[in-house]
Write a protein that holds these residues in place. Sequence first.
Motif, PDB file in Angstrom:
ATOM      1  N   ASP A  50     -13.792   9.388 -38.156  1.00 55.86           N
ATOM      2  CA  ASP A  50     -13.132   8.132 -37.828  1.00 55.86           C
ATOM      3  C   ASP A  50     -14.099   6.954 -37.940  1.00 55.86           C
ATOM      4  O   ASP A  50     -13.737   5.870 -38.427  1.00 55.86           O
ATOM      5  CB  ASP A  50     -12.557   8.190 -36.408  1.00 55.86           C
ATOM      6  N   LEU A  51     -15.360   7.183 -37.506  1.00 53.84           N
ATOM      7  CA  LEU A  51     -16.358   6.127 -37.582  1.00 53.84           C
ATOM      8  C   LEU A  51     -16.625   5.741 -39.034  1.00 53.84           C
ATOM      9  O   LEU A  51     -16.640   4.551 -39.388  1.00 53.84           O
ATOM     10  CB  LEU A  51     -17.660   6.589 -36.907  1.00 53.84           C
ATOM     11  N   ILE A  52     -16.858   6.747 -39.872  1.00 56.41           N
ATOM     12  CA  ILE A  52     -17.156   6.458 -41.280  1.00 56.41           C
ATOM     13  C   ILE A  52     -15.951   5.816 -41.965  1.00 56.41           C
ATOM     14  O   ILE A  52     -16.096   4.894 -42.780  1.00 56.41           O
ATOM     15  CB  ILE A  52     -17.578   7.751 -42.003  1.00 56.41           C
ATOM     16  N   HIS A  53     -14.762   6.280 -41.621  1.00 59.62           N
ATOM     17  CA  HIS A  53     -13.554   5.698 -42.208  1.00 59.62           C
ATOM     18  C   HIS A  53     -13.415   4.227 -41.817  1.00 59.62           C
ATOM     19  O   HIS A  53     -12.986   3.385 -42.623  1.00 59.62           O
ATOM     20  CB  HIS A  53     -12.312   6.473 -41.754  1.00 59.62           C
ATOM     21  N   ALA A  54     -13.780   3.886 -40.572  1.00 59.92           N
ATOM     22  CA  ALA A  54     -13.722   2.493 -40.124  1.00 59.92           C
ATOM     23  C   ALA A  54     -14.703   1.622 -40.905  1.00 59.92           C
ATOM     24  O   ALA A  54     -14.432   0.445 -41.180  1.00 59.92           O
ATOM     25  CB  ALA A  54     -14.009   2.413 -38.633  1.00 59.92           C
ATOM     26  N   LEU A  55     -15.858   2.199 -41.272  1.00 63.31           N
ATOM     27  CA  LEU A  55     -16.861   1.447 -42.020  1.00 63.31           C
ATOM     28  C   LEU A  55     -16.500   1.332 -43.499  1.00 63.31           C
ATOM     29  O   LEU A  55     -16.750   0.301 -44.130  1.00 63.31           O
ATOM     30  CB  LEU A  55     -18.232   2.116 -41.873  1.00 63.31           C
ATOM     31  N   ARG A  56     -15.940   2.426 -44.031  1.00 64.31           N
ATOM     32  CA  ARG A  56     -15.573   2.418 -45.457  1.00 64.31           C
ATOM     33  C   ARG A  56     -14.356   3.310 -45.662  1.00 64.31           C
ATOM     34  O   ARG A  56     -14.494   4.524 -45.898  1.00 64.31           O
ATOM     35  CB  ARG A  56     -16.752   2.906 -46.302  1.00 64.31           C
ATOM     36  N   PRO A  57     -13.177   2.742 -45.577  1.00 62.41           N
ATOM     37  CA  PRO A  57     -11.940   3.545 -45.616  1.00 62.41           C
ATOM     38  C   PRO A  57     -11.777   4.380 -46.877  1.00 62.41           C
ATOM     39  O   PRO A  57     -11.156   5.442 -46.841  1.00 62.41           O
ATOM     40  CB  PRO A  57     -10.841   2.479 -45.507  1.00 62.41           C
ATOM     41  N   THR A  58     -12.328   3.942 -48.017  1.00 59.28           N
ATOM     42  CA  THR A  58     -12.101   4.657 -49.285  1.00 59.28           C
ATOM     43  C   THR A  58     -13.102   5.780 -49.532  1.00 59.28           C
ATOM     44  O   THR A  58     -12.963   6.526 -50.493  1.00 59.28           O
ATOM     45  CB  THR A  58     -12.181   3.665 -50.459  1.00 59.28           C
ATOM     46  N   TYR A  59     -14.114   5.885 -48.668  1.00 64.26           N
ATOM     47  CA  TYR A  59     -15.165   6.885 -48.912  1.00 64.26           C
ATOM     48  C   TYR A  59     -14.679   8.293 -48.590  1.00 64.26           C
ATOM     49  O   TYR A  59     -14.088   8.537 -47.536  1.00 64.26           O
ATOM     50  CB  TYR A  59     -16.400   6.555 -48.061  1.00 64.26           C
ATOM     51  N   GLN A  60     -14.930   9.234 -49.501  1.00 66.49           N
ATOM     52  CA  GLN A  60     -14.570  10.628 -49.307  1.00 66.49           C
ATOM     53  C   GLN A  60     -15.770  11.383 -48.714  1.00 66.49           C
ATOM     54  O   GLN A  60     -16.776  11.576 -49.389  1.00 66.49           O
ATOM     55  CB  GLN A  60     -14.158  11.275 -50.640  1.00 66.49           C
ATOM     56  N   ILE A  61     -15.649  11.780 -47.478  1.00 64.01           N
ATOM     57  CA  ILE A  61     -16.759  12.441 -46.785  1.00 64.01           C
ATOM     58  C   ILE A  61     -16.947  13.855 -47.336  1.00 64.01           C
ATOM     59  O   ILE A  61     -15.987  14.621 -47.415  1.00 64.01           O
ATOM     60  CB  ILE A  61     -16.492  12.504 -45.270  1.00 64.01           C
TER      61      ILE A  61
END
Length: 462
Positions: A50-61
């Motif tokens: 959720d944190l990474i998505h908030a920083l960059r919504p399009t990034y595929q973890i």
Amino acid sequence: MDPDIATGKKQKLLSFSTSQPARSIDQLIAQVCFTGARPFSLFEQQEIRDLIHALRPTYQIPNRHRIADDLLDEAYNELREEVFEELRRTQFLNVTVDETTNIRSQRVIVMTITTPTKSWFIHLNDMEDKTLDAPAISSWILNRLQCLLLQLDKAVDWKRINSISTDTCRVMKSVWEKLEATPELRHCFMIPCDSHGLQLIMKDIVDPKSSKVPRAGEVFRSALEIVVFFHHSPLEYARMQAKQIEKWGHRKALIASVITRWGTQYNMLSSLHDCQEAICEWTLITPAASSSRGREIIRAANSHSFWWQLKELIKILKPLHIAQKESEAQNSSVMEVTQRWLDLHENLRTLASQTSLKDDFLSYLDGIGWQSRILRQLEPIHWVAYHLDPARVPGKVDQSSRNYIEGVLRPLQNDDKSSSAWHEFLSFRQRTGAFYNASCWKASSSSLFWLEAVSKYYRGLK
């Protein structure tokens, strides 16, 4: 924190997260796992996603499989190349080889390379059921070094291998002889590991089963039994630590002694001494006296002579502990080893003479026990290095040291055999020849002295 600073940091983080290519972020995520020894599944936790998505919504973890496979391989290869570049910039390589067992009791050989800045792990080999005698180990070392040199330079320049360091067991001493007999490594210095040699002194003193200083061994055994008792009795440990909190407002740990962890023997004794008051008060309230084992521990903990001799033993062992730490330092050099052992012997004698453990210690320090250790540890190269310290010029070189040094240096001759390293050593000790009124004598350290001396030598060749 200043709101403007906090806002600036947030904007910088958001700018970074939106401007960096996904590949770079993949590698950063992987490094979080690798360098922190964190689980590969860390970034599968919903809160982090959720944190990474908030920083960059399009990034595929990346999932744990990709981190453990592709990204791990990429990170390893990148770091490996960085290490090789460092080694390519290093003129002389100092090698350390250790044959040991890992946590799974597998027989392994480890090779590291030490440069002026740090030590680099190079190779670990599972030896499985192979016979690890001197021929096998020396052959393994030659093969691994040849592979390393080829990886560094695409050509094998054996002169870059300056020294090989191992422990001083009988097998490794035989390995030295075999390597010195090879044309590839006959120029190479064989150096005994100083930290290992000092640990053998510690073992001689405190080993509960075979101490060569019996009374010291008895004190250590009693201390070990108390520490092991608390580590195996969580409730009694908690009761004792409750007394610590009452007295000092915080807990103090009892450090375990592990034979393969250098320094833990001294640290165990020190930690036990630090807990003395709390342990003595614990003996008054514990129900452990209902068991024979508990009664033994309480009896030892209530013994004034035990605590007094524990304090004496810690005092005696402190110089040994310090010497071992110094030997492990990154800036430690072979030039310091001889003085370290001479000082250690004197310090141990002086301190032991002031204690009730005096007779046993002096018997060891003045007898075959200490003598056999120092003879096994100090090689002729150590005496050469000791007397190459400019701080010891002028000064007398005793006949025994002179014989050692001449044996090492006389065979080292220049191309036309008109002079040898032995002649240069005599010039150095007498401040004659190339060393007469040389500017290097003004250097602030031995390393700078020799850098300047070598620089002057090469200038003279031009």
